[in-house]
Design a protein around this motif. Structure first.
Motif, PDB file in Angstrom:
ATOM      1  N   LEU A 287      25.188 -46.965  13.131  1.00 37.33           N
ATOM      2  CA  LEU A 287      24.762 -48.395  14.192  1.00 37.33           C
ATOM      3  C   LEU A 287      25.578 -49.192  13.489  1.00 37.33           C
ATOM      4  O   LEU A 287      25.579 -49.523  11.960  1.00 37.33           O
ATOM      5  CB  LEU A 287      23.323 -49.264  13.298  1.00 37.33           C
ATOM      6  N   LYS A 288      26.168 -50.332  14.519  1.00 40.09           N
ATOM      7  CA  LYS A 288      27.191 -51.812  14.070  1.00 40.09           C
ATOM      8  C   LYS A 288      25.850 -52.757  15.006  1.00 40.09           C
ATOM      9  O   LYS A 288      25.557 -52.155  16.099  1.00 40.09           O
ATOM     10  CB  LYS A 288      28.500 -51.247  15.286  1.00 40.09           C
ATOM     11  N   ARG A 289      26.322 -53.726  14.719  1.00 43.60           N
ATOM     12  CA  ARG A 289      25.952 -54.908  15.168  1.00 43.60           C
ATOM     13  C   ARG A 289      26.938 -55.848  16.297  1.00 43.60           C
ATOM     14  O   ARG A 289      28.219 -56.059  16.277  1.00 43.60           O
ATOM     15  CB  ARG A 289      25.479 -56.097  14.457  1.00 43.60           C
ATOM     16  N   ALA A 290      26.881 -55.863  17.738  1.00 38.49           N
ATOM     17  CA  ALA A 290      27.866 -56.167  18.357  1.00 38.49           C
ATOM     18  C   ALA A 290      26.693 -56.778  19.634  1.00 38.49           C
ATOM     19  O   ALA A 290      25.857 -56.276  19.945  1.00 38.49           O
ATOM     20  CB  ALA A 290      28.846 -54.829  18.715  1.00 38.49           C
TER      21      ALA A 290
ATOM     22  N   LEU B 279      27.048 -57.420  23.296  1.00 38.19           N
ATOM     23  CA  LEU B 279      27.959 -56.528  24.907  1.00 38.19           C
ATOM     24  C   LEU B 279      28.234 -57.529  26.210  1.00 38.19           C
ATOM     25  O   LEU B 279      27.690 -58.825  26.578  1.00 38.19           O
ATOM     26  CB  LEU B 279      26.377 -55.925  26.165  1.00 38.19           C
ATOM     27  N   GLY B 280      29.113 -57.499  26.479  1.00 42.37           N
ATOM     28  CA  GLY B 280      29.767 -58.736  27.213  1.00 42.37           C
ATOM     29  C   GLY B 280      31.336 -59.291  26.108  1.00 42.37           C
ATOM     30  O   GLY B 280      31.783 -60.169  26.498  1.00 42.37           O
ATOM     31  N   GLU B 281      31.241 -59.052  24.926  1.00 41.80           N
ATOM     32  CA  GLU B 281      32.252 -59.287  23.658  1.00 41.80           C
ATOM     33  C   GLU B 281      33.105 -57.807  23.973  1.00 41.80           C
ATOM     34  O   GLU B 281      32.106 -57.222  24.254  1.00 41.80           O
ATOM     35  CB  GLU B 281      31.835 -59.896  23.176  1.00 41.80           C
ATOM     36  N   THR B 282      34.221 -58.379  23.102  1.00 42.20           N
ATOM     37  CA  THR B 282      34.576 -57.096  23.006  1.00 42.20           C
ATOM     38  C   THR B 282      34.171 -55.927  21.858  1.00 42.20           C
ATOM     39  O   THR B 282      33.922 -56.443  20.723  1.00 42.20           O
ATOM     40  CB  THR B 282      36.078 -57.277  22.110  1.00 42.20           C
ATOM     41  N   LEU B 283      33.707 -55.180  21.735  1.00 49.16           N
ATOM     42  CA  LEU B 283      32.850 -53.954  21.281  1.00 49.16           C
ATOM     43  C   LEU B 283      34.517 -53.299  19.590  1.00 49.16           C
ATOM     44  O   LEU B 283      35.421 -52.845  20.166  1.00 49.16           O
ATOM     45  CB  LEU B 283      32.407 -52.401  22.285  1.00 49.16           C
ATOM     46  N   PRO B 284      33.386 -53.266  19.014  1.00 45.97           N
ATOM     47  CA  PRO B 284      33.988 -52.863  17.842  1.00 45.97           C
ATOM     48  C   PRO B 284      34.416 -51.140  17.807  1.00 45.97           C
ATOM     49  O   PRO B 284      34.009 -50.511  16.647  1.00 45.97           O
ATOM     50  CB  PRO B 284      33.269 -53.059  16.742  1.00 45.97           C
ATOM     51  N   TRP B 285      35.014 -50.489  18.874  1.00 45.78           N
ATOM     52  CA  TRP B 285      35.400 -48.910  19.166  1.00 45.78           C
ATOM     53  C   TRP B 285      36.758 -49.107  19.408  1.00 45.78           C
ATOM     54  O   TRP B 285      37.309 -49.794  20.608  1.00 45.78           O
ATOM     55  CB  TRP B 285      34.868 -48.077  19.640  1.00 45.78           C
ATOM     56  N   PRO B 286      37.566 -48.171  19.248  1.00 46.48           N
ATOM     57  CA  PRO B 286      38.946 -47.487  20.430  1.00 46.48           C
ATOM     58  C   PRO B 286      38.615 -47.407  21.457  1.00 46.48           C
ATOM     59  O   PRO B 286      37.974 -46.963  22.163  1.00 46.48           O
ATOM     60  CB  PRO B 286      39.937 -46.908  19.182  1.00 46.48           C
ATOM     61  N   ASP B 287      39.635 -47.444  22.028  1.00 48.94           N
ATOM     62  CA  ASP B 287      39.374 -46.458  23.556  1.00 48.94           C
ATOM     63  C   ASP B 287      39.497 -45.632  23.614  1.00 48.94           C
ATOM     64  O   ASP B 287      40.066 -44.410  22.731  1.00 48.94           O
ATOM     65  CB  ASP B 287      41.255 -46.872  24.483  1.00 48.94           C
ATOM     66  N   GLY B 288      38.370 -44.989  24.708  1.00 46.47           N
ATOM     67  CA  GLY B 288      38.116 -43.269  24.551  1.00 46.47           C
ATOM     68  C   GLY B 288      37.221 -42.646  23.626  1.00 46.47           C
ATOM     69  O   GLY B 288      37.064 -41.628  23.383  1.00 46.47           O
ATOM     70  N   HIS B 289      36.587 -43.795  22.877  1.00 50.25           N
ATOM     71  CA  HIS B 289      35.892 -42.916  21.756  1.00 50.25           C
ATOM     72  C   HIS B 289      35.289 -41.990  21.721  1.00 50.25           C
ATOM     73  O   HIS B 289      34.507 -40.803  21.005  1.00 50.25           O
ATOM     74  CB  HIS B 289      35.297 -43.926  20.742  1.00 50.25           C
ATOM     75  N   PHE B 290      34.076 -42.368  23.341  1.00 48.97           N
ATOM     76  CA  PHE B 290      32.939 -42.114  23.204  1.00 48.97           C
ATOM     77  C   PHE B 290      33.073 -40.804  24.423  1.00 48.97           C
ATOM     78  O   PHE B 290      34.052 -41.264  25.647  1.00 48.97           O
ATOM     79  CB  PHE B 290      31.291 -42.780  23.671  1.00 48.97           C
ATOM     80  N   ALA B 291      32.469 -39.840  24.685  1.00 52.96           N
ATOM     81  CA  ALA B 291      32.131 -38.802  25.841  1.00 52.96           C
ATOM     82  C   ALA B 291      31.611 -39.008  26.400  1.00 52.96           C
ATOM     83  O   ALA B 291      31.620 -39.142  27.666  1.00 52.96           O
ATOM     84  CB  ALA B 291      32.031 -37.467  24.583  1.00 52.96           C
TER      85      ALA B 291
END
Length: 218
Positions: A113-116, A118-130
């Motif tokens: 779980l990450k505090r982030a 929406l509308g800002e840059t998210l803390p995951w790399p490109d293509g991380h999620f299915a």
């Protein structure tokens, strides 16, 4: 006798009213921090169905073994245990409210779980999620349409996005434009869009949303 159609809609609780009335990120964060402990009880008593209804679209389009699934704007994590029950073993979540994330962590369904925001840059790399799931977040006074750009970025080619949008802001808040732009750029293609339906089965009859499913191009 006054015309009931002209009266303001009744809110399920004072806390929900404060959320709708929040005029900025700080006020919204404070409203959710104050509501976190009672959020599940209040919203479920009103028949809030989005965290569960949207799982039908996830299970229709995303195989349980496809890879990590992001619950974007997960709040207290209502969707997590039910995604887990459907066989999704790798679930991550984000929310801008630490108080809500603390409750979500206690459900034991999220790998991370990450505090982030929406509308800002998210803390995951490109293509991380299915796949990503985002329900009840794109509504009045909440996450902007630009949040879809980052969600698409962190979803892999061929991955699925499932999200709901409040009907009253679809055009006025720029969601139609962002969706069309991502389609024109070849980022994703539409799979299906639902008709408007109620986000609350019991209260808040004026709160209608549409569900959208998109597949990332690769």
């Amino acid at each position: 006798m006054s015309d009931p159609r002209s009266a303001p809609p009744a809110r399920a609780s004072d806390a929900l009213g404060q959320v709708y009335a929040a005029s900025g990120a700080d006020e919204l964060n404070a409203a959710y921090a104050g509501w976190a402990a009672g959020y599940d009880r209040d919203t479920l008593a009103s028949g809030y169905c989005l965290p569960f209804q949207a799982l039908a679209w996830v299970s229709r389009h995303v195989a349980p073994d496809a890879g990590p699934v992001l619950d974007a704007g997960c709040g207290t994590g209502l969707s997590g245990p039910y995604l887990q029950a459907l066989g999704y073993g790798w679930i991550e979540g984000l929310d801008f409210s630490q108080a809500m994330l603390d409750i979500a962590a206690g459900r034991g369904a999220y790998r991370e779980l990450k505090r982030a925001t929406l509308g800002e840059t998210l803390p995951w790399p490109d293509g991380h999620f299915a796949a990503f799931l985002c329900t009840g977040v794109f509504t009045e006074g909440h996450a902007p349409a630009s949040g879809l750009v980052e969600l698409a970025r962190i979803t892999r080619p061929g991955g699925i996005g499932v999200f709901t949008i409040r009907d009253t802001i679809f055009d006025s808040a720029g969601f139609a434009g962002v969706i069309d732009e991502l389609s024109a750029r070849g980022v994703w293609r539409k799979v299906e869009t639902s008709p408007p339906f109620r986000a609350f089965a019991l209260d808040e009859p004026d709160v209608l949303v549409t569900a959208h499913v998109f597949r990332m191009r690769g």
